[in-house]
Design a protein around this motif. Structure first.
Motif, mmCIF file in Angstrom:
data_model
loop_
_atom_site.group_PDB
_atom_site.id
_atom_site.type_symbol
_atom_site.label_atom_id
_atom_site.label_comp_id
_atom_site.label_asym_id
_atom_site.label_seq_id
_atom_site.Cartn_x
_atom_site.Cartn_y
_atom_site.Cartn_z
ATOM 1 N N UNK A 276 0.781 -1.236 0.000
ATOM 2 C CA UNK A 276 0.000 0.000 0.000
ATOM 3 C C UNK A 276 0.808 1.279 0.000
ATOM 4 N N UNK A 277 2.137 1.195 -0.166
ATOM 5 C CA UNK A 277 2.958 2.401 -0.275
ATOM 6 C C UNK A 277 2.754 2.971 -1.673
ATOM 7 N N UNK A 278 2.299 4.211 -1.744
ATOM 8 C CA UNK A 278 1.975 4.802 -3.040
ATOM 9 C C UNK A 278 3.236 5.209 -3.794
ATOM 10 N N UNK A 279 3.259 4.940 -5.098
ATOM 11 C CA UNK A 279 4.378 5.376 -5.933
ATOM 12 C C UNK A 279 4.394 6.890 -6.110
ATOM 13 N N UNK A 280 3.316 7.555 -5.741
ATOM 14 C CA UNK A 280 3.260 9.026 -5.816
ATOM 15 C C UNK A 280 3.840 9.669 -4.567
ATOM 16 N N UNK A 281 4.107 8.883 -3.549
ATOM 17 C CA UNK A 281 4.682 9.402 -2.315
ATOM 18 C C UNK A 281 3.626 9.821 -1.306
ATOM 19 N N UNK A 282 4.074 9.978 -0.066
ATOM 20 C CA UNK A 282 3.210 10.496 0.988
ATOM 21 C C UNK A 282 2.335 9.475 1.681
ATOM 22 N N UNK A 283 2.289 8.226 1.205
ATOM 23 C CA UNK A 283 1.410 7.211 1.775
ATOM 24 C C UNK A 283 2.207 5.928 2.010
ATOM 25 N N UNK A 284 2.085 5.356 3.210
ATOM 26 C CA UNK A 284 2.759 4.102 3.514
ATOM 27 C C UNK A 284 2.884 3.894 5.010
ATOM 28 N N UNK A 285 2.733 2.637 5.453
ATOM 29 C CA UNK A 285 2.838 2.300 6.867
ATOM 30 C C UNK A 285 3.891 1.222 7.067
ATOM 31 N N UNK A 322 3.486 -5.643 -11.441
ATOM 32 C CA UNK A 322 2.628 -4.935 -12.397
ATOM 33 C C UNK A 322 1.198 -4.827 -11.860
ATOM 34 N N UNK A 323 0.680 -5.934 -11.332
ATOM 35 C CA UNK A 323 -0.671 -5.921 -10.760
ATOM 36 C C UNK A 323 -0.759 -4.954 -9.592
ATOM 37 N N UNK A 324 0.284 -4.951 -8.741
ATOM 38 C CA UNK A 324 0.277 -4.052 -7.587
ATOM 39 C C UNK A 324 0.248 -2.593 -8.020
ATOM 40 N N UNK A 325 0.996 -2.255 -9.071
ATOM 41 C CA UNK A 325 1.004 -0.876 -9.577
ATOM 42 C C UNK A 325 -0.363 -0.507 -10.162
ATOM 43 N N UNK A 326 -0.971 -1.440 -10.894
ATOM 44 C CA UNK A 326 -2.306 -1.184 -11.454
ATOM 45 C C UNK A 326 -3.317 -0.937 -10.345
ATOM 46 N N UNK A 327 -3.284 -1.783 -9.320
ATOM 47 C CA UNK A 327 -4.211 -1.599 -8.205
ATOM 48 C C UNK A 327 -3.914 -0.325 -7.420
ATOM 49 N N UNK A 328 -2.641 0.086 -7.393
ATOM 50 C CA UNK A 328 -2.292 1.355 -6.751
ATOM 51 C C UNK A 328 -2.942 2.522 -7.488
ATOM 52 N N UNK A 329 -2.958 2.458 -8.823
ATOM 53 C CA UNK A 329 -3.622 3.497 -9.622
ATOM 54 C C UNK A 329 -5.118 3.523 -9.330
ATOM 55 N N UNK A 330 -5.726 2.330 -9.277
ATOM 56 C CA UNK A 330 -7.164 2.246 -8.991
ATOM 57 C C UNK A 330 -7.463 2.789 -7.600
ATOM 58 N N UNK A 331 -6.626 2.407 -6.637
ATOM 59 C CA UNK A 331 -6.832 2.868 -5.257
ATOM 60 C C UNK A 331 -6.711 4.384 -5.156
ATOM 61 N N UNK A 332 -5.729 4.952 -5.872
ATOM 62 C CA UNK A 332 -5.535 6.405 -5.833
ATOM 63 C C UNK A 332 -6.769 7.126 -6.379
ATOM 64 N N UNK A 333 -7.332 6.606 -7.482
ATOM 65 C CA UNK A 333 -8.524 7.244 -8.052
ATOM 66 C C UNK A 333 -9.705 7.142 -7.106
ATOM 67 N N UNK A 334 -9.838 6.006 -6.431
ATOM 68 C CA UNK A 334 -10.936 5.837 -5.467
ATOM 69 C C UNK A 334 -10.772 6.781 -4.286
ATOM 70 N N UNK A 335 -9.518 6.988 -3.839
ATOM 71 C CA UNK A 335 -9.262 7.914 -2.730
ATOM 72 C C UNK A 335 -9.587 9.346 -3.138
ATOM 73 N N UNK A 336 -9.270 9.701 -4.386
ATOM 74 C CA UNK A 336 -9.535 11.065 -4.847
ATOM 75 C C UNK A 336 -11.042 11.343 -4.935
ATOM 76 N N UNK A 337 -11.840 10.280 -5.172
ATOM 77 C CA UNK A 337 -13.280 10.471 -5.228
ATOM 78 C C UNK A 337 -13.891 10.698 -3.854
#
Length: 337
Positions: A276-285, A322-337
């Protein structure tokens, strides 16, 4: 109107618990559940206590590297040179100990010289990465890839591709196979690092600054945070943690080798992104990253028990990333909503 909106969000969360879990912690719980089911069917030995303890012991090295990788990812970059930091630490520390063996009789002095030499080498690697990214604004991908290539070449040049033997017996006996309070020394060191990292990221100003820089570097700069210094510290700490891993691996194989840590960069990034660490930065535990590293090693262990070839394991690990990165993109869009 606000109360209605909050009520609607609460109802939505109750109605979609899996969606809420995915947004909060990422794809790791789902991957973990699938892996447990699949490998349990493929091998009866997979879920035995002895095998799980073995996985936990083997995951120590990836856990450490992933903790350092998390620092850089949270700050908004990534480090492809962690494997090189491990290899250089192994080679330099081994050469230093062999040299010191001819100068001193004390095993403690010889081991100390080797540890300091290896750590200083990794410090230089992290410093070069940090200065290049922070002060010269070089892309983290290009900077760390270039440093990785240079460092790997130096490690091979210093050894000629031949492992360096002749290390003190006490080094491998203590840091490779020793126990303290009944706990293997590598596991004990990893537990200390996990605790220190958790405190640093959640309870200290440095952790707050790293999250701030990764979340929005311009806003962090306007908030009087020294963003350049923070980035340099993130890369230096990442390399130092990789150096610690290199020392532990060197003690385990009882020789300095230039090919140690060859796959650590890919595996550590995969562990962090799956956790769950975002490739965009700022998120991770921290706790999620530890579980992510354990998951990667568990998958490798399951594939070994299922007799999956090493080449196919590389394919599956890359597919997981690759799957983890794709799901990271999906998760980011869901968070932005």
């Amino acid at each position: 109107m606000t109360d209605v909106s909050v009520s609607a969000q609460n109802k939505s969360r109750r109605a979609n618990p899996l969606k809420t879990l995915f947004i909060r912690v990422g794809v790791l719980p789902f991957f973990l559940a699938i892996a447990l089911v699949v490998f349990s069917f493929m091998s009866s030995k997979f879920l035995t206590g002895q095998n799980l303890v073995n996985v936990a012991r083997q995951s120590v090295y990836l856990v450490l590297v992933s903790l350092g990788q998390m620092l850089v990812l949270v700050s908004g970059g990534f480090d492809l040179s962690v494997g090189t930091a491990i290899a250089l630490t192994s080679v330099v520390s081994a050469l230093s100990m062999v040299w010191a063996s001819g100068m001193f009789d004390s095993a403690l002095m010889i081991i100390t010289i080797g540890i300091l030499a290896g750590g200083f080498t990794a410090l230089l690697v992290g410093l070069i990465n940090g200065v290049g990214v922070a002060y010269f604004e070089v892309s983290p991908f290009i900077m760390t890839l270039g440093v990785s290539s240079v460092g790997a070449g130096l490690a091979l040049f210093m050894t000629g591709g031949i492992p360096i033997s002749g290390l003190p017996f006490a080094f491998g006996d203590t840091f490779g196979f020793g126990r303290w309070l009944g706990i293997p020394v590598p596991v004990f060191i990893a537990l200390i690092c996990i605790a220190v990292m958790w405190v640093m990221m959640s309870r200290t100003p440095l952790g707050t600054r790293i999250y701030a820089v990764g979340g929005n570097i311009k806003a962090a700069h306007l908030s009087a945070i020294d963003t350049k210094k923070t980035l340099v510290l993130a890369y230096v700490l990442c390399s130092l943690i990789a150096s610690l891993t290199g020392l532990l691996l060197t003690a385990r194989v009882e020789s300095g080798e230039a090919n140690l840590g060859g796959t650590m960069a890919l595996e550590s990034i995969a562990a962090c992104v799956i956790a769950g660490v975002s490739l965009r930065g700022g998120i991770g535990r921290v706790q999620n990253v530890v579980l992510g590293a354990f998951f990667i090693v568990m998958v490798q262990n399951g594939m070994n028990l299922a007799r999956v070839s090493s080449y196919m394991q590389m394919v599956l690990l890359g597919a997981l990333l690759i799957l983890a990165v794709i799901f990271d993109q999906i998760r980011y869009r869901m968070m932005m909503r």
